[in-house]
Write an enzyme that holds these catalytic residues in place. Structure first.
Site, short mmCIF file in Angstrom:
data_model
loop_
_atom_site.label_atom_id
_atom_site.label_comp_id
_atom_site.label_asym_id
_atom_site.label_seq_id
_atom_site.Cartn_x
_atom_site.Cartn_y
_atom_site.Cartn_z
CE1 TYR A 1 50.22 41.72 25.66
CE2 TYR A 1 49.60 43.87 25.32
CZ TYR A 1 49.85 42.85 26.11
OH TYR A 1 50.09 42.89 27.34
CG LEU B 1 36.54 43.50 33.31
CD1 LEU B 1 35.70 43.85 32.01
CD2 LEU B 1 35.64 43.80 34.54
CB ALA B 2 38.64 37.74 36.43
N GLY C 1 37.04 38.12 31.48
CA GLY C 1 35.70 38.44 31.18
C GLY C 1 34.81 37.84 32.02
CG LEU D 1 35.51 39.70 37.91
CD1 LEU D 1 36.63 40.68 38.26
CD2 LEU D 1 34.82 38.96 38.89
N GLY E 1 30.08 38.76 33.98
CA GLY E 1 28.94 37.72 34.12
C GLY E 1 28.69 37.00 33.08
CE LYS E 2 31.45 35.44 26.39
NZ LYS E 2 32.52 36.02 25.30
#
Length: 325
Positions: free
Chosen positions: A57, A216-217, A219, A221, A223-224
């Protein structure tokens, strides 16, 4: 925040952690060092401890080489003296500079990570991916030596499929070697099939801790991303997220998240994390934040108690019927 009584045993690793891990993949990427220091300060001040990183990373960022995330964590530890407040998980195998799970590479990579982290022990050391070219006995033997030397407390497996993980557990038992105590799979309200069908039963059978990534998949999930036009919000990454998740099932999931969030005065991201936290096999989902506002939103998910009806509605929305959407 919820009291520390919500700390959970991370399998049989000897670690107890609160049910959210901070994803360090953004350190040195979308969060610079100054921001990371503020985020880690807030994270531990709220009573949380588990930070997940890797030697690779974030090598994918132009100008980076890899190791930047560990280096920033190490500088924070040196500046704050907060080693006893942080549980560090890092990984070996995926970085082109230290590829694979040969004994020599594991030993060298661990020393490199310890130097960057400015610490003498890694709490949880993951095989970042399987290496089929190295016998499992050799890989686990290398991890055993690190544990004997006091350089590593416990080990885990990321991106292993169920047959290979089962084989690794059997090899550890047969040869008296340390076993993978923690599993790190991709798992979220959308990406469910692989984990629930094969890895989850294995984790439950053997009492493994589980830290889900892409919680959050990417981002979705939160809702973005609700239309093709939203792909532009994050450039190429946004386009990938929309292409992968914005189908009929993805839309059903967003609708269910919106409904549950409205009922609890919460956000979709909080509900998505609370759904993971409520699943018996999950110890601590991993989530990343690049601002204090985002971090506090994520931490608040640990206070969100979903009802049985909430979970049923979310399960139904996220069910993969196998039909094209």
């Amino acid at each position: 925040m919820a009291a520390a009584e919500d700390a959970r045993p991370l399998g049989r690793s000897g670690l107890r952690v609160r049910p959210l891990a901070f994803g360090g993949n953004v350190f040195g990427w979308s969060a610079d060092e100054k921001t990371v220091f503020a985020l880690l300060d807030a994270f531990v001040d709220a009573g949380f401890s588990l930070v997940d990183t890797a030697d690779v990373y974030p090598a994918w960022v132009p100008g980076n080489q890899g190791g930047e995330s560990e280096t920033i964590i190490g500088r924070w530890l040196a500046a704050r003296g907060g080693r006893d407040r942080l549980a560090i998980a890092t990984k070996v195998a995926k970085w082109s500079a230290r590829p694979g799970l040969s004994p020599d590479n594991i030993a060298a990579a661990a020393d490199d990570s310890l130097r960057r982290l400015q610490t003498d022990c890694i709490d949880l050391y993951f095989a970042h991916e399987d290496d089929p070219d190295v016998p499992l006995e050799d890989t686990l033997g290398a991890f055993a030596r690190l544990i004997e030397q006091g350089k590593v407390r416990a080990i885990g497996a990321s991106n292993y499929d169920a047959p290979r993980l089962a084989e690794a557990l059997a090899v550890a038992q047969r040869h008296g070697l340390p076993r993978y105590e923690v599993l790190q799979p991709e798992y979220n309200l959308y990406d469910r099939a692989d984990y629930e069908a094969s890895l989850e039963p294995l984790a439950r059978e053997h009492g493994l801790g589980v830290m889900s990534y892409y919680s959050l998949a990417s981002g979705f999930l939160s809702g973005k991303y609700r239309s093709a036009a939203d792909a532009a919000k994050s450039g190429a990454r946004g386009a990938t997220v929309v292409r992968r998740y914005l189908d009929q099932r993805g839309e059903r999931i967003l609708e269910a998240l919106d409904a549950v969030a409205a009922a609890h005065r919460a956000t979709p991201a909080q509900v998505a994390l609370a759904w993971l936290i409520a699943r018996e096999s999950i110890t601590a989902p991993i989530a990343s934040a690049t601002s204090l506002e985002q971090l506090h939103e994520l931490l608040a998910a640990t206070d969100l108690a979903l009802s049985a009806a909430d979970i049923t509605a979310l399960d139904a929305a996220g069910a993969d019927t196998g039909k094209p959407s």
